[in-house]
Write a protein that holds these residues in place. Sequence first.
Motif, mmCIF file in Angstrom:
data_model
loop_
_atom_site.group_PDB
_atom_site.id
_atom_site.type_symbol
_atom_site.label_atom_id
_atom_site.label_comp_id
_atom_site.label_asym_id
_atom_site.label_seq_id
_atom_site.Cartn_x
_atom_site.Cartn_y
_atom_site.Cartn_z
ATOM 1 N N ARG A 72 0.825 -1.213 0.000
ATOM 2 C CA ARG A 72 0.000 0.000 0.000
ATOM 3 C C ARG A 72 0.858 1.262 0.000
ATOM 4 O O ARG A 72 0.537 2.231 -0.682
ATOM 5 C CB ARG A 72 -0.936 0.002 1.208
ATOM 6 C CG ARG A 72 -2.014 -1.049 1.088
ATOM 7 C CD ARG A 72 -2.937 -1.014 2.267
ATOM 8 N NE ARG A 72 -3.926 -2.085 2.151
ATOM 9 C CZ ARG A 72 -5.108 -2.052 2.724
ATOM 10 N NH1 ARG A 72 -5.471 -1.012 3.449
ATOM 11 N NH2 ARG A 72 -5.934 -3.064 2.589
ATOM 12 N N LEU A 73 1.933 1.257 0.760
ATOM 13 C CA LEU A 73 2.802 2.430 0.833
ATOM 14 C C LEU A 73 3.560 2.673 -0.471
ATOM 15 O O LEU A 73 3.859 3.819 -0.804
ATOM 16 C CB LEU A 73 3.801 2.287 1.983
ATOM 17 C CG LEU A 73 3.217 2.362 3.392
ATOM 18 C CD1 LEU A 73 4.306 2.104 4.424
ATOM 19 C CD2 LEU A 73 2.545 3.690 3.640
ATOM 20 N N GLU A 74 3.866 1.619 -1.195
ATOM 21 C CA GLU A 74 4.590 1.768 -2.462
ATOM 22 C C GLU A 74 3.800 2.605 -3.452
ATOM 23 O O GLU A 74 4.386 3.257 -4.306
ATOM 24 C CB GLU A 74 4.897 0.388 -3.065
ATOM 25 C CG GLU A 74 6.007 -0.340 -2.359
ATOM 26 C CD GLU A 74 6.158 -1.781 -2.854
ATOM 27 O OE1 GLU A 74 5.292 -2.275 -3.598
ATOM 28 O OE2 GLU A 74 7.153 -2.401 -2.461
ATOM 29 N N ARG A 75 2.492 2.590 -3.334
ATOM 30 C CA ARG A 75 1.633 3.330 -4.260
ATOM 31 C C ARG A 75 1.429 4.782 -3.860
ATOM 32 O O ARG A 75 0.845 5.553 -4.606
ATOM 33 C CB ARG A 75 0.281 2.634 -4.376
ATOM 34 C CG ARG A 75 0.379 1.251 -4.984
ATOM 35 C CD ARG A 75 -0.970 0.633 -5.087
ATOM 36 N NE ARG A 75 -1.451 0.303 -3.727
ATOM 37 C CZ ARG A 75 -2.356 -0.619 -3.462
ATOM 38 N NH1 ARG A 75 -2.912 -1.284 -4.440
ATOM 39 N NH2 ARG A 75 -2.719 -0.855 -2.236
ATOM 40 N N LEU A 76 1.884 5.158 -2.668
ATOM 41 C CA LEU A 76 1.648 6.514 -2.178
ATOM 42 C C LEU A 76 2.881 7.392 -2.319
ATOM 43 O O LEU A 76 3.996 6.945 -2.072
ATOM 44 C CB LEU A 76 1.282 6.462 -0.686
ATOM 45 C CG LEU A 76 -0.008 5.781 -0.298
ATOM 46 C CD1 LEU A 76 -0.165 5.798 1.219
ATOM 47 C CD2 LEU A 76 -1.191 6.453 -0.947
ATOM 48 N N SER A 77 2.645 8.636 -2.656
ATOM 49 C CA SER A 77 3.726 9.615 -2.602
ATOM 50 C C SER A 77 3.722 10.234 -1.204
ATOM 51 O O SER A 77 2.786 10.038 -0.427
ATOM 52 C CB SER A 77 3.497 10.705 -3.652
ATOM 53 O OG SER A 77 2.371 11.483 -3.297
ATOM 54 N N ASP A 78 4.759 10.988 -0.868
ATOM 55 C CA ASP A 78 4.785 11.643 0.431
ATOM 56 C C ASP A 78 3.614 12.578 0.622
ATOM 57 O O ASP A 78 3.064 12.712 1.702
ATOM 58 C CB ASP A 78 6.105 12.403 0.640
ATOM 59 C CG ASP A 78 7.246 11.481 1.015
ATOM 60 O OD1 ASP A 78 6.986 10.325 1.404
ATOM 61 O OD2 ASP A 78 8.402 11.923 0.933
ATOM 62 N N ALA A 79 3.197 13.225 -0.457
ATOM 63 C CA ALA A 79 2.082 14.174 -0.373
ATOM 64 C C ALA A 79 0.765 13.461 -0.056
ATOM 65 O O ALA A 79 -0.114 14.024 0.594
ATOM 66 C CB ALA A 79 1.947 14.936 -1.685
ATOM 67 N N GLU A 80 0.620 12.222 -0.528
ATOM 68 C CA GLU A 80 -0.620 11.482 -0.281
ATOM 69 C C GLU A 80 -0.654 10.980 1.141
ATOM 70 O O GLU A 80 -1.635 10.739 1.726
ATOM 71 C CB GLU A 80 -0.744 10.311 -1.249
ATOM 72 C CG GLU A 80 -0.915 10.770 -2.670
ATOM 73 C CD GLU A 80 -0.894 9.625 -3.670
ATOM 74 O OE1 GLU A 80 -1.819 9.559 -4.465
ATOM 75 O OE2 GLU A 80 0.038 8.820 -3.635
#
Length: 80
Positions: A72-80
């Motif tokens: 799940r974290l791999e799909r998120l940018s820091d902003a998300e």
Amino acid sequence: MTPDPQIYDLGELSGLASVTPRTVRYYIQQGLLPAPGATGPGAKYGEGHLDRLRLIRRLQRTHLPLAEIRRRLERLSDAE
């Protein structure tokens, strides 16, 4: 003018996220948390690290395994 970003050392970061420094190092090793720019005693962490640690803890409370949290974290940018 934007405020200066918060910078934390390992002790500050782990205290704010309610985890141990060992846990932070483990999460970096497992790819759950990005490595700081520098390593060793001078390593500094930013708000993105703190946000991700808090998100990891929240997801763990839903009983997700670390492998699923990593996906799940791999799909998120820091902003998300």
